[in-house]
Design an enzyme around this catalytic site. Sequence first.
Site, PDB file in Angstrom:
ATOM      1  CD  GLU A 132      -3.352   4.284   7.087  1.00 30.29           C
ATOM      2  OE1 GLU A 132      -4.570   3.841   7.750  1.00 30.29           O
ATOM      3  OE2 GLU A 132      -2.453   2.763   7.496  1.00 30.29           O
ATOM      4  CG  ASP A 151      -0.195  -0.636   2.644  1.00 32.61           C
ATOM      5  OD1 ASP A 151       0.860  -0.866   2.572  1.00 32.61           O
ATOM      6  OD2 ASP A 151      -1.306  -0.678   3.679  1.00 32.61           O
TER       7      ASP A 151
END
Length: 398
Positions: free
Chosen positions: A136, A76
């Site tokens: 997130e 990520d």
Amino acid sequence: MNLRDDARALSDDLVRLRRSLHRTPEVGLDLPRTQEAVLTELDGLPLELTLGEGLSSITAVLRGATPGPVVLLRGDMDALPVAERTGLDFAADNGRMHACGHDLHTTMLTGAATLLSAHRDQLAGDVVFMFQPGEEGFDGARHMLAEGLLDAAGRRPDAAYAVHVMSAGLPSGVFGTRGGPALAAADDLRVTVRGAGGHGSMPHRAKDPVQAGCAMVTALQAWITRTFDVFDPVILTVGTFHAGTQQNVIPDTAVFEATVRSFSSAAQARLKDGTVEVCRGIAAAYGVEVDAEFTHLYPVTVNDHTEAEFAAHTVRETLGEERFAPMPRPLHGSEDFSRVLAEIPGAMLTLGAPPAGADPEQAPNNHSPRAEFDDTVLADGTALYAELATRRLTRPTA
């Protein structure tokens, strides 16, 4: 091939990239500068690249010399809206921060693409590199799946792996994983209590939403302890509670919001109706109205037992017994990589990365504005990504 030595030879380049990414963090699904930086690193490698349409994702496919399985590796790329307070000479100054170590993940995955490309002629199968924005809180994995991630190689992956660094809790360079639930499911409960305002000295002439809301908060905690098995735990934390404008005025409304964590799909399913019913029951008792909204965010991250054991064995064999620590219980955080693992057998691993000299039990944790990560883990993290892919491509099927 000696992937660990090859990764160590890349150490300077890995540190350079990681620190460059750390200086310029971006938040959410749109990460144009981060995407550009990764594409620059991948330029010239024998990869089939697909860029996201609704997000700044990169899907890169490396075709091996001969046909075989498909392995997916994920890193990520996004940061957090946190003002950095580490004092590092490469700290970000834009009010955002790689406080969860995604700059390391991106760097390690880029390094793995470089290593595996150099050994392409020895690969029997394909590797999919998943560079994901929006982990997130933006559910980037769901968006990438919707855009066809799992079909990028022409067939669905046989296995999927991800590594997540930790600034505390594990010694630097030590990996961990477990079969079964590895991270919690995450859901959101938002409650609006509607009463009738009045004078603080005469609550009997009002319908106090604050009192009713407080009763809901405590009733929810009691309901959880009397509803769920302690060995299938649920965590409910009220993070916000807003009401009123002055101490002697009973307001019309009160609003609170909670994060709800669970570790099984059965518990997660039961929470949706149960929390709403508790709030409605308390509202009826207090003579107020309530709007309670329970929103599913992420499912439980469930590691395949075989793949988790394979990943643990790979760590032990390539890095040493002392570099693996079994994860005794699931972590309380959540992950949208859970969506990939719901489709493909695989495993998520943790990697300790507290700064040199820090006590892992006392160091600032992920998401802290003071969280620091040890650059020295980059080479071994890169090597492990590559080892997982190469070994899984050649592992005999059951």
